[in-house]
Design an enzyme around this catalytic site. Sequence first.
Site, PDB file in Angstrom:
ATOM      1  CG  HIS A   2     -20.635 -20.062   7.306  1.00 52.26           C
ATOM      2  ND1 HIS A   2     -19.555 -20.080   8.151  1.00 52.26           N
ATOM      3  CD2 HIS A   2     -21.551 -19.265   7.894  1.00 52.26           C
ATOM      4  CE1 HIS A   2     -19.796 -19.318   9.195  1.00 52.26           C
ATOM      5  NE2 HIS A   2     -21.001 -18.812   9.058  1.00 52.26           N
ATOM      6  CG  ASP A  39     -16.716 -21.647   7.479  1.00 50.02           C
ATOM      7  OD1 ASP A  39     -16.547 -20.534   8.003  1.00 50.02           O
ATOM      8  OD2 ASP A  39     -17.613 -22.437   7.838  1.00 50.02           O
ATOM      9  CG  HIS A  46     -22.587 -16.791  12.017  1.00 50.65           C
ATOM     10  ND1 HIS A  46     -21.978 -17.892  11.464  1.00 50.65           N
ATOM     11  CD2 HIS A  46     -23.303 -17.242  13.074  1.00 50.65           C
ATOM     12  CE1 HIS A  46     -22.309 -18.967  12.164  1.00 50.65           C
ATOM     13  NE2 HIS A  46     -23.110 -18.603  13.144  1.00 50.65           N
TER      14      HIS A  46
END
Length: 422
Positions: free
Chosen positions: A232, A305, A179
Amino acid sequence: MKPLLITNARLLDPASGLDATGSILLQDGRIASLKGAPAEGAETLDAAGACLCPGLVDMRASIGEPGGEHRETIASAAQAAAAGGITTLALLPDTQPALDDPALVEFVIRRGEATGSLTLLPFAAATKHCAGKELSEFGLLREAGAVGFSDGGRAIGNARTMRLALSYARTFGAMVVQHPEEPSLAGTGSATEGELATRLGLPGIPAAAEAILVARDIALARLTSGHVHFGHVSTGAALELIRAAKAEGLHVTCDTAPPYFDLNETAIGDYRTYAKLSPPLRREADRQAVVAALADGTIDAIASDHQPRDADDKRLPFAQAEAGGVGLATLLGITLARVHGEDLKLLDALALLTSRPARLLGLDSGRLAEGAPADLCLFWLDRGWQVKAGTLPGKAQNSPFDGRALEGKVMATFKAGRRVFS
């Protein structure tokens, strides 16, 4: 189960470049023929010119179960996935408890099999409890069926821990999914730092927090020869770093999600909590950079996501509301919006949803080929529909695209040759 012959379909296979009208025979859970050969006792389905592509491979999503069944269960997520044309889903491990035990990894795989419509491929926790401190047992978790390692929506902030994770994952031929948000810079922020956040009085997260962690982990990938995958990705600065790392030949890959190429920070409007995401929605220049990176191949996959939240998570002041949005049912439609907008070619867009994530995960799916799994998505390219919270398939309804009009609707989904949505 009887063989199924699908006729009059626009066959789309990004892996081979196939785009032609034809028929396909499904038998014994596999694609038996792409030549329209009949089989004794076969049922026939006239696709009436609809598009037929491999079932979508969602390489990064969260589900409430285990521990968050009040938000969503595996069964309800499977229902939403089937409605979105998704037949394979890679599950993030930051559940309650975290997927840091081989028995939990095996449990999730079995629960996916029990749905009959969705293959669940769990990422195992890179660190115990996804706490970012002590590494999990990579070998045992990989043997149990983990497709990679991650701490889910939490960044692995300690550089030494990330270095060790990349080294150990390489030993087992696996990736580490990061992340990309430097934790000390992100803090308790809730929107991208800038004029809009200041005007709304919201604590900001500098966009640089993403690029800083991406730069660090690229250096660690260079040091360890490990495979780091950034989830993402949402900023132009981070994408420039990833583009350069790929040109250098490093084992660096990334995905993005529909909010980051379809929405910008203005979508939070007047404290609209459905649009509170992690990472937060960015400025328009970053959205355009993400679209450009999809087109030039820098981005390897589009993931949903998917992050289910219940009403109590979102009915709070913006700064206190939980980040996250559902994305299974809208994954294909939002991606096709970039095709209709002429930013992406149809086969290239579908590759980001099928063959390319399948290749990253080491799967045999994501392609239309004789002998391949009969996991398929049949959809109308131009049929319109509107996203409306409260009517979406599945349990969770917190869509950042609530009210969005789309073109491109799933007509049917097939898993191992059996229709699981229509």
